[in-house]
Scaffold this active site. Structure first.
Site, PDB file in Angstrom:
ATOM      1  N   ARG A  74       1.326  -1.282   0.250  1.00  0.00           N
ATOM      2  CA  ARG A  74       0.096   0.272   0.000  1.00  0.00           C
ATOM      3  C   ARG A  74       1.309   1.398   0.292  1.00  0.00           C
ATOM      4  O   ARG A  74       2.494   1.846  -0.281  1.00  0.00           O
ATOM      5  CB  ARG A  74      -0.660   0.106   1.414  1.00  0.00           C
ATOM      6  CG  ARG A  74      -0.469   0.003   2.407  1.00  0.00           C
ATOM      7  CD  ARG A  74      -1.208  -0.590   3.490  1.00  0.00           C
ATOM      8  NE  ARG A  74      -0.788  -1.385   4.794  1.00  0.00           N
ATOM      9  CZ  ARG A  74      -0.341  -0.952   5.732  1.00  0.00           C
ATOM     10  NH1 ARG A  74       0.176   0.134   6.142  1.00  0.00           N
ATOM     11  NH2 ARG A  74       0.579  -1.609   6.633  1.00  0.00           N
TER      12      ARG A  74
ATOM     13  N   TYR B 276      12.236   8.392  13.792  1.00  0.00           N
ATOM     14  CA  TYR B 276      11.846   8.457  12.992  1.00  0.00           C
ATOM     15  C   TYR B 276      12.925   9.517  12.346  1.00  0.00           C
ATOM     16  O   TYR B 276      13.512   8.993  11.702  1.00  0.00           O
ATOM     17  CB  TYR B 276      10.571   9.341  12.548  1.00  0.00           C
ATOM     18  CG  TYR B 276      10.727   8.865  11.044  1.00  0.00           C
ATOM     19  CD1 TYR B 276       9.949   7.736  11.000  1.00  0.00           C
ATOM     20  CD2 TYR B 276      10.371   9.625  10.384  1.00  0.00           C
ATOM     21  CE1 TYR B 276       9.627   7.991   9.719  1.00  0.00           C
ATOM     22  CE2 TYR B 276      10.250   9.708   9.393  1.00  0.00           C
ATOM     23  CZ  TYR B 276       9.569   8.784   8.678  1.00  0.00           C
ATOM     24  OH  TYR B 276       9.076   8.549   7.514  1.00  0.00           O
TER      25      TYR B 276
HETATM   26  P1  NDP Z   1       2.604   3.017   4.890  1.00  0.00           P
HETATM   27  O1  NDP Z   1       2.313   2.936   5.982  1.00  0.00           O
HETATM   28  O2  NDP Z   1       0.614   3.462   3.903  1.00  0.00           O
HETATM   29  O3  NDP Z   1       3.230   2.251   3.875  1.00  0.00           O
HETATM   30  C1  NDP Z   1       3.688   0.682   4.425  1.00  0.00           C
HETATM   31  C2  NDP Z   1       3.906  -0.162   3.482  1.00  0.00           C
HETATM   32  O4  NDP Z   1       5.438  -0.418   4.097  1.00  0.00           O
HETATM   33  C3  NDP Z   1       2.896  -1.465   3.658  1.00  0.00           C
HETATM   34  O5  NDP Z   1       3.058  -1.994   2.645  1.00  0.00           O
HETATM   35  C4  NDP Z   1       3.552  -2.334   4.715  1.00  0.00           C
HETATM   36  O6  NDP Z   1       3.077  -3.333   4.078  1.00  0.00           O
HETATM   37  C5  NDP Z   1       4.922  -2.071   4.651  1.00  0.00           C
HETATM   38  N1  NDP Z   1       6.016  -2.541   5.917  1.00  0.00           N
HETATM   39  C6  NDP Z   1       5.671  -2.170   7.057  1.00  0.00           C
HETATM   40  N2  NDP Z   1       6.427  -2.314   7.939  1.00  0.00           N
HETATM   41  C7  NDP Z   1       7.264  -4.027   7.249  1.00  0.00           C
HETATM   42  C8  NDP Z   1       8.247  -4.780   7.364  1.00  0.00           C
HETATM   43  N3  NDP Z   1       8.650  -4.925   8.432  1.00  0.00           N
HETATM   44  N4  NDP Z   1       8.507  -5.830   6.417  1.00  0.00           N
HETATM   45  C9  NDP Z   1       7.751  -5.668   4.843  1.00  0.00           C
HETATM   46  N5  NDP Z   1       7.247  -4.265   5.055  1.00  0.00           N
HETATM   47  C10 NDP Z   1       6.620  -3.662   6.251  1.00  0.00           C
HETATM   48  O7  NDP Z   1       3.787   3.957   4.817  1.00  0.00           O
HETATM   49  P2  NDP Z   1       3.871   5.112   3.344  1.00  0.00           P
HETATM   50  O8  NDP Z   1       3.991   4.833   2.093  1.00  0.00           O
HETATM   51  O9  NDP Z   1       3.622   6.442   4.115  1.00  0.00           O
HETATM   52  O10 NDP Z   1       5.982   4.596   3.579  1.00  0.00           O
HETATM   53  C11 NDP Z   1       6.386   4.425   3.277  1.00  0.00           C
HETATM   54  C12 NDP Z   1       8.103   5.276   2.826  1.00  0.00           C
HETATM   55  O11 NDP Z   1       8.097   6.143   2.728  1.00  0.00           O
HETATM   56  C13 NDP Z   1       7.995   4.346   4.424  1.00  0.00           C
HETATM   57  O12 NDP Z   1       9.495   4.084   4.458  1.00  0.00           O
HETATM   58  C14 NDP Z   1       8.400   6.488   4.829  1.00  0.00           C
HETATM   59  O13 NDP Z   1       9.014   6.241   5.982  1.00  0.00           O
HETATM   60  C15 NDP Z   1       8.805   7.066   3.619  1.00  0.00           C
HETATM   61  N6  NDP Z   1       8.375   8.322   4.171  1.00  0.00           N
HETATM   62  C16 NDP Z   1       6.847   8.809   4.114  1.00  0.00           C
HETATM   63  C17 NDP Z   1       6.051   9.557   3.481  1.00  0.00           C
HETATM   64  C18 NDP Z   1       4.412   9.884   4.001  1.00  0.00           C
HETATM   65  O14 NDP Z   1       4.972  11.721   4.224  1.00  0.00           O
HETATM   66  N7  NDP Z   1       4.067   9.385   4.036  1.00  0.00           N
HETATM   67  C19 NDP Z   1       7.119  11.102   4.247  1.00  0.00           C
HETATM   68  C20 NDP Z   1       8.518  10.554   3.991  1.00  0.00           C
HETATM   69  C21 NDP Z   1       9.227   9.714   4.167  1.00  0.00           C
HETATM   70  P3  NDP Z   1       2.322  -4.584   5.600  1.00  0.00           P
HETATM   71  O15 NDP Z   1       1.585  -4.023   6.553  1.00  0.00           O
HETATM   72  O16 NDP Z   1       1.512  -5.683   4.402  1.00  0.00           O
HETATM   73  O17 NDP Z   1       4.142  -4.869   6.479  1.00  0.00           O
END
Ligand code: NDP
Length: 258
Positions: free
Chosen positions: A25, A162
């Site tokens: 996602r 973070y």
């Molecule tokens: P989401 O919470 O929407 O999605 C996170 C994704 O990571 C999911 O697909 C989840 O899938 C997966 N995930 C979480 N933990 C694990 C794990 N231990 N192993 C494998 N997969 C994992 O986050 P975002 O899309 O918002 O964020 C994506 C990246 O972008 C992150 O690194 C975040 O720090 C970075 N970011 C986001 C910002 C924002 O404003 N949204 C801003 C700056 C950076 P599942 O639960 O199925 O494991």
């Protein structure tokens, strides 16, 4: 259209799968989909192993290889990479996107929470890159894109874990780029600003917090996952081999506005 014609990009790595972590996602799902739309085979890793949650997932399904993998577990990463290499004919790139966010007052923030954030956001980036290394060397020309954050240079109240985790990603990016450049592996850190996803939707939709954030973004709105995904996909399709080790911020002008 033949397979050879729809594969975009250059170099021997262009025919091999690109691994995207956290692809179920948010930003990762959109990156996986955008790469697939441009003809790439994409290995979609997440704890659930769910298909990317995008509107055209059915149309792209043939290009996705979905594998459950918790990036904080070395054995999961090793097993998943082996599977991708065997089933997709090699690994041509890696997007270290999976990440978690926890914040709270530093005076009471637990050691366990701090470690959890570092394990997923930072250590997993290093371990995944290390485990991908032999496959990427084999590909001849390849790219690792880490998804950091513009918070890596901010002083955010309650954000010590973070922000530290993302600052370390920028450092890892520079070090791996310096170490692996002569092996044909470029390493970049894409640092998004506020992007509306599950990680922050409640915060951005809160009338007080949301308005404050919007007021500071030059474009007047938070980004969408597609804003990041398009850029990452372009990096893979238009491989610029001389570009490596850099952090590139995509934040709607948030960090440069007064
Ligand atoms: P989401 O919470 O929407 O999605 C996170 C994704 O990571 C999911 O697909 C989840 O899938 C997966 N995930 C979480 N933990 C694990 C794990 N231990 N192993 C494998 N997969 C994992 O986050 P975002 O899309 O918002 O964020 C994506 C990246 O972008 C992150 O690194 C975040 O720090 C970075 N970011 C986001 C910002 C924002 O404003 N949204 C801003 C700056 C950076 P599942 O639960 O199925 O494991």
């Amino acid at each position: 259209m033949t397979e050879a014609r729809v594969i975009a990009g250059t170099g021997t790595g262009a025919n091999r799968a690109i691994i995207v972590t956290g692809a179920s996602r948010g930003i990762g799902a959109e990156i996986a989909a955008e790469l697939a739309r441009r003809g790439r085979r994409v290995a979609c890793l997440s704890r659930t192993g769910a298909r990317p949650d995008v509107a055209d997932a059915d149309a792209l399904a043939e290009r996705f290889l979905c594998i459950p993998c918790d990036v904080s577990r070395e054995e999961d990463l090793r097993g998943a990479f082996k599977q991708v290499a065997e089933r997709a004919g090699g690994i041509g790139g890696l997007v270290n996107n999976a990440g978690i966010h926890r914040d709270g007052p530093s005076r009471s923030f637990s050691t366990g929470d701090f470690e959890d954030v570092l394990r997923v956001n930072t250590l997993a980036v290093f371990v995944a890159s290390r485990e991908a290394y032999p496959y990427l060397v084999d590909a001849g020309s390849s790219l690792i894109v880490n998804i950091g954050s513009f918070f890596d240079r901010m002083g955010v109240k309650g954000g010590a874990a973070y922000c530290a985790s993302k600052a370390a990603v920028a450092a890892i990016t520079r070090c791996l780029a310096a170490e692996w450049g002569r092996k044909g592996i470029a390493v970049l850190n894409v640092a998004p600003g506020y992007i509306e996803t599950d990680i922050n939707r409640d915060y951005l939709n809160d009338p007080v917090h949301g308005e404050k954030v919007r007021a500071r973004i030059a474009t007047g709105r938070p980004g969408m996952p597609a804003d990041i995904a398009k850029f990452v996909a372009v990096l893979f399709t238009e491989r610029i081999a001389f570009l490596t080790g850099e952090t590139i911020c995509i934040d709607g002008g948030h960090s440069i506005s007064l």
